[in-house]
Design an enzyme around this catalytic site. Structure first.
Site, mmCIF file in Angstrom:
data_model
loop_
_atom_site.group_PDB
_atom_site.id
_atom_site.type_symbol
_atom_site.label_atom_id
_atom_site.label_comp_id
_atom_site.label_asym_id
_atom_site.label_seq_id
_atom_site.Cartn_x
_atom_site.Cartn_y
_atom_site.Cartn_z
ATOM 1 N N SER A 161 -14.910 9.216 32.875
ATOM 2 C CA SER A 161 -14.929 9.881 33.868
ATOM 3 C C SER A 161 -14.348 9.514 35.243
ATOM 4 O O SER A 161 -13.067 9.168 35.066
ATOM 5 C CB SER A 161 -16.534 10.483 34.300
ATOM 6 O OG SER A 161 -16.836 11.320 34.952
ATOM 7 N N ASP A 181 -15.829 20.477 28.733
ATOM 8 C CA ASP A 181 -15.671 19.621 29.744
ATOM 9 C C ASP A 181 -14.780 20.250 30.932
ATOM 10 O O ASP A 181 -13.491 20.749 30.748
ATOM 11 C CB ASP A 181 -15.148 18.370 29.412
ATOM 12 C CG ASP A 181 -15.017 17.420 30.608
ATOM 13 O OD1 ASP A 181 -15.438 17.424 31.884
ATOM 14 O OD2 ASP A 181 -14.624 16.088 30.385
ATOM 15 N N HIS A 240 -18.990 16.804 28.708
ATOM 16 C CA HIS A 240 -18.994 15.787 29.884
ATOM 17 C C HIS A 240 -19.937 14.787 29.763
ATOM 18 O O HIS A 240 -21.048 15.239 29.819
ATOM 19 C CB HIS A 240 -18.222 16.281 31.103
ATOM 20 C CG HIS A 240 -17.936 15.410 32.332
ATOM 21 N ND1 HIS A 240 -16.598 14.867 31.996
ATOM 22 C CD2 HIS A 240 -18.519 14.539 33.113
ATOM 23 C CE1 HIS A 240 -16.424 13.988 32.876
ATOM 24 N NE2 HIS A 240 -17.650 13.788 33.731
#
Ligand SMILES: *[C@@H]1O[C@H](CO)[C@@H](O)[C@H](O)[C@H]1NC(C)=O
Length: 401
Positions: free
Chosen positions: A189, A341, A371
């Site tokens: 991320s 995501d 995600h």
């Protein structure tokens, strides 16, 4: 006490009203994902309420929740784990105990958390890093960096770069008996953004003798100039990460000025001088057709914002904005994207850009992925998906590092 009861009350009401949100059909462990998503959205809602009432800042509330999950360094029979500092920046080291004739591989891990939250102390990251050290018989350096909004960009980038440069010094590598030709930088991320940006910097800096052998980017965030990609449209109210939350947090990375999130919501926040950068996020060219679907591409609307934030145009914040000549120097890359995501297309476009300049990329796309799945590998929030992603990543590292 009253405050806690109030929190619990609000939490229950919102939890019940969120839990019936429908999920994409291919999501596994439906009830667990629903519960997780509901908890995340409920906390976000509560944080927003508290901020609006004036009890505390949004990010203070969320970060309180993250802190509940922090662990102490704990060695086990395979790995010595210790917290220390590299040039005043906190790191957690995982040093395999087994005697080794040859120098070891090493992985530097940068945690996610939208640049505002998190730490290597979180149970899931501690679990992942310990697992990496044990499975690969590798030295793992987990790095913490200053967080927004107390510290805006580029503090996060600078901290990670400092740690990487420190670690890459010949005397430090030999202290930990690391093979200088077998080092990987990984991140998930926002940690993926930092890993990608630092890798670009290290590979393009003639002053750094030892280079990185590979980078591993797990559902990375890679750009902040376009907020209406197909994956943003499809996952606007997506699982775990919604467009609204992402906009709020990415704004805090750069500034506390409320004008920024407002402008990002409209996707009209970049200045006229940024025109030349939009070819790097032109999804009508960079996204494979499968992901473009029937979304309509529109040219960016520039010069509408009242503020000036040069950081938005900086490739250290948005690694997708690096020039081809910088990308050419990048090492072997592992990139993992998840279908459901919000920031999926950042990763997909980076795969295209890297391949276009001849960088070798191994790309795993998880069709039922969401995600942040790596944050859900330990009880009580344990998803098979998290373990599946971990195993894909670790087995690739084991073969290639
Ligand atoms: C994006 O690509 C399209 C072609 O698909 C092109 O017409 C358009 O001018 C490009 N825009 C930018 C900003 O690069």
């Amino acid at each position: 006490m009253g405050f806690k009861a109030l929190c619990l009350g609000i939490f229950c009401v919102i939890f019940i009203s969120h839990i019936y949100t429908p999920l994409p059909v291919n999501i596994e462990e439906t009830w667990k994902v629903m519960a997780l998503d509901t908890i995340v959205k409920t906390c976000t809602f509560m944080a927003t309420c508290f901020e609006n009432i004036g009890i505390m800042q949004y990010e203070e509330f969320i970060s309180m929740i993250f802190h509940l999950d922090y662990t102490q360094p704990q060695s086990d029979e395979y790995v010595t784990v210790m917290d220390t500092e590299f040039l005043d920046i906190p790191v957690r080291l995982y040093l395999p105990k087994r005697k080794s004739e040859t120098a070891r591989r090493a992985v530097i891990y940068v945690h996610g958390g939208a640049f505002c939250f998190g730490s290597f102390r979180q149970t899931a990251f501690d679990f992942l890093n310990r697992w990496t050290a044990k499975k690969l018989d590798a030295v793992v350096v987990a790095v913490d960096y200053r967080l927004a909004p107390q510290h805006h960009f580029p503090a996060q980038f600078e901290d990670v770069l400092t740690v990487v440069k420190f670690f890459l010094q010949p005397k430090i590598l030999s202290k930990y008996r690391v093979d200088p030709t077998r080092i990987c930088i990984s991140g998930d991320s926002s940690g993926g953004a930092l890993a990608a940006a630092v890798t670009q910097q290290v590979q393009n800096d003639p002053g750094i003798k030892h280079k990185i052998k590979m980078q591993a980017l797990l559902y990375p965030a890679l750009q902040a100039i376009e907020s209406y990609l197909p994956s943003h449209r499809e996952n606007e109210h997506g699982i775990i990460l919604t467009r609204e939350t992402a906009i709020k947090l990415i704004s805090l990375y750069f500034t506390k000025d409320e004008a920024l999130p407002k402008a990002i919501r409209r996707n009209q926040y970049m200045p006229l001088e940024s025109k030349h950068l939009f070819k790097f996020v032109n999804w009508s060219i960079l996204l494979p057709e499968k992901y473009r679907k029937d979304h309509i591409y529109t040219e960016p609307i520039l010069g509408q914002a009242s503020f000036s934030l040069p950081a938005l145009m900086d490739s250290r914040a948005s690694p997708l904005l690096a020039k081809d000549s910088q990308l050419q120097k990048l090492p072997l890359t592992y990139l993992l994207t998840c279908q459901h995501d919000l920031i999926r297309d950042d990763g997909l476009m980076y795969v295209s850009r890297l391949r276009n300049v001849g960088v070798q990329v191994a790309h795993d796309h998880i069709e039922n992925g969401i995600h942040g799945a790596l944050s859900y590998m330990t009880s009580p929030f344990y998803l098979h998906l998290g373990l599946k992603i971990r195993d894909k990543y670790i087995s690739w590292l084991d073969k290639n590092l």
